[in-house]
Design a protein around this motif. Structure first.
Motif, PDB file in Angstrom:
ATOM      1  N   VAL A 136       0.860  -1.186   0.000  1.00 29.44           N
ATOM      2  CA  VAL A 136       0.000   0.000   0.000  1.00 29.44           C
ATOM      3  C   VAL A 136       0.894   1.232   0.000  1.00 29.44           C
ATOM      4  O   VAL A 136       1.809   1.339   0.815  1.00 29.44           O
ATOM      5  CB  VAL A 136      -0.916   0.033   1.247  1.00 29.44           C
ATOM      6  CG1 VAL A 136      -1.722   1.315   1.291  1.00 29.44           C
ATOM      7  CG2 VAL A 136      -1.818  -1.180   1.294  1.00 29.44           C
TER       8      VAL A 136
ATOM      9  N   THR B 172      -4.479   6.657  -2.671  1.00 21.20           N
ATOM     10  CA  THR B 172      -3.726   5.542  -2.111  1.00 21.20           C
ATOM     11  C   THR B 172      -3.746   4.402  -3.122  1.00 21.20           C
ATOM     12  O   THR B 172      -4.806   4.023  -3.612  1.00 21.20           O
ATOM     13  CB  THR B 172      -4.331   5.068  -0.777  1.00 21.20           C
ATOM     14  OG1 THR B 172      -4.313   6.163   0.150  1.00 21.20           O
ATOM     15  CG2 THR B 172      -3.543   3.919  -0.191  1.00 21.20           C
TER      16      THR B 172
ATOM     17  N   ARG C  61      -2.883   0.383  -4.113  1.00 20.17           N
ATOM     18  CA  ARG C  61      -2.813  -0.916  -3.444  1.00 20.17           C
ATOM     19  C   ARG C  61      -2.602  -2.034  -4.459  1.00 20.17           C
ATOM     20  O   ARG C  61      -3.183  -1.998  -5.531  1.00 20.17           O
ATOM     21  CB  ARG C  61      -4.109  -1.208  -2.702  1.00 20.17           C
ATOM     22  CG  ARG C  61      -4.483  -0.192  -1.675  1.00 20.17           C
ATOM     23  CD  ARG C  61      -5.905  -0.423  -1.148  1.00 20.17           C
ATOM     24  NE  ARG C  61      -6.298   0.623  -0.253  1.00 20.17           N
ATOM     25  CZ  ARG C  61      -6.024   0.658   1.044  1.00 20.17           C
ATOM     26  NH1 ARG C  61      -5.369  -0.343   1.585  1.00 20.17           N
ATOM     27  NH2 ARG C  61      -6.402   1.658   1.799  1.00 20.17           N
TER      28      ARG C  61
ATOM     29  N   THR D 119      -4.315  -6.656   0.606  1.00 21.26           N
ATOM     30  CA  THR D 119      -3.971  -5.579   1.534  1.00 21.26           C
ATOM     31  C   THR D 119      -4.822  -5.588   2.795  1.00 21.26           C
ATOM     32  O   THR D 119      -4.769  -4.651   3.584  1.00 21.26           O
ATOM     33  CB  THR D 119      -4.079  -4.205   0.833  1.00 21.26           C
ATOM     34  OG1 THR D 119      -5.414  -4.030   0.357  1.00 21.26           O
ATOM     35  CG2 THR D 119      -3.090  -4.101  -0.304  1.00 21.26           C
TER      36      THR D 119
ATOM     37  N   GLU E 174       3.429  -0.943   3.991  1.00 17.15           N
ATOM     38  CA  GLU E 174       2.770   0.353   3.819  1.00 17.15           C
ATOM     39  C   GLU E 174       3.805   1.463   3.900  1.00 17.15           C
ATOM     40  O   GLU E 174       4.666   1.449   4.769  1.00 17.15           O
ATOM     41  CB  GLU E 174       1.712   0.558   4.906  1.00 17.15           C
ATOM     42  CG  GLU E 174       0.595  -0.463   4.851  1.00 17.15           C
ATOM     43  CD  GLU E 174      -0.493  -0.191   5.868  1.00 17.15           C
ATOM     44  OE1 GLU E 174      -0.856   0.999   6.033  1.00 17.15           O
ATOM     45  OE2 GLU E 174      -0.967  -1.147   6.483  1.00 17.15           O
TER      46      GLU E 174
END
Length: 138
Positions: free
Chosen positions: A32, A40, A42, A46, A55
């Protein structure tokens, strides 16, 4: 899947004290990247239900770059580890991946997440790779 730079660093029981290894491997299942407050990106799983999720934040990340990164590191597995390196190789740094080979010939990938060098006439190092505890892996 291997996650190596230009050279593989091998550790064995001749240079380290017997390491403490987790019972099960941690697996990188998703990635992420927070690009901005409104974006964002991904890839992979996730939710954290199938393994670990990496992340991070990077305002310059694109989906193409994230796919390229995921292609290189997706599925990487490692064991939560603590070990004492008697020779304290100063070339080791956080982010390096070393391979521990046991006396029985089994190999374990260990990404160095913490390292502390000690100098008392000779150089040694405490090395660890963070991950889920045994209880969290069950």
């Amino acid at each position: 899947r291997k996650w190596y730079g230009s050279s593989v660093k091998i550790l064995d029981n001749n240079t380290i004290d017997l390491p403490t290894l987790g019972e099960r491997p941690n697996v990188l299942a998703g990635i992420v990247c927070k690009v901005s407050d409104s974006e964002t990106l991904r890839l992979g799983n996730t939710t954290g239900s199938a393994g670990r999720v990496l992340e991070f934040e990077n305002p310059y990340m694109t989906m193409s770059l994230l796919r390229s990164l995921w292609h290189r590191i997706g599925g990487f597995s490692w064991y939560t580890t603590e070990l004492f390196h008697r020779l304290g190789d100063p070339r080791f740094d956080v982010g390096d991946v070393v391979t521990y080979v046991s006396d029985s010939g089994e190999s374990y990938d260990i990404p160095i997440t913490n390292i502390g060098f000690n100098f008392d006439g000779g150089l040694s190092a405490d090395i660890s790779a963070v991950g889920l505890s045994v209880e969290e892996q069950l």
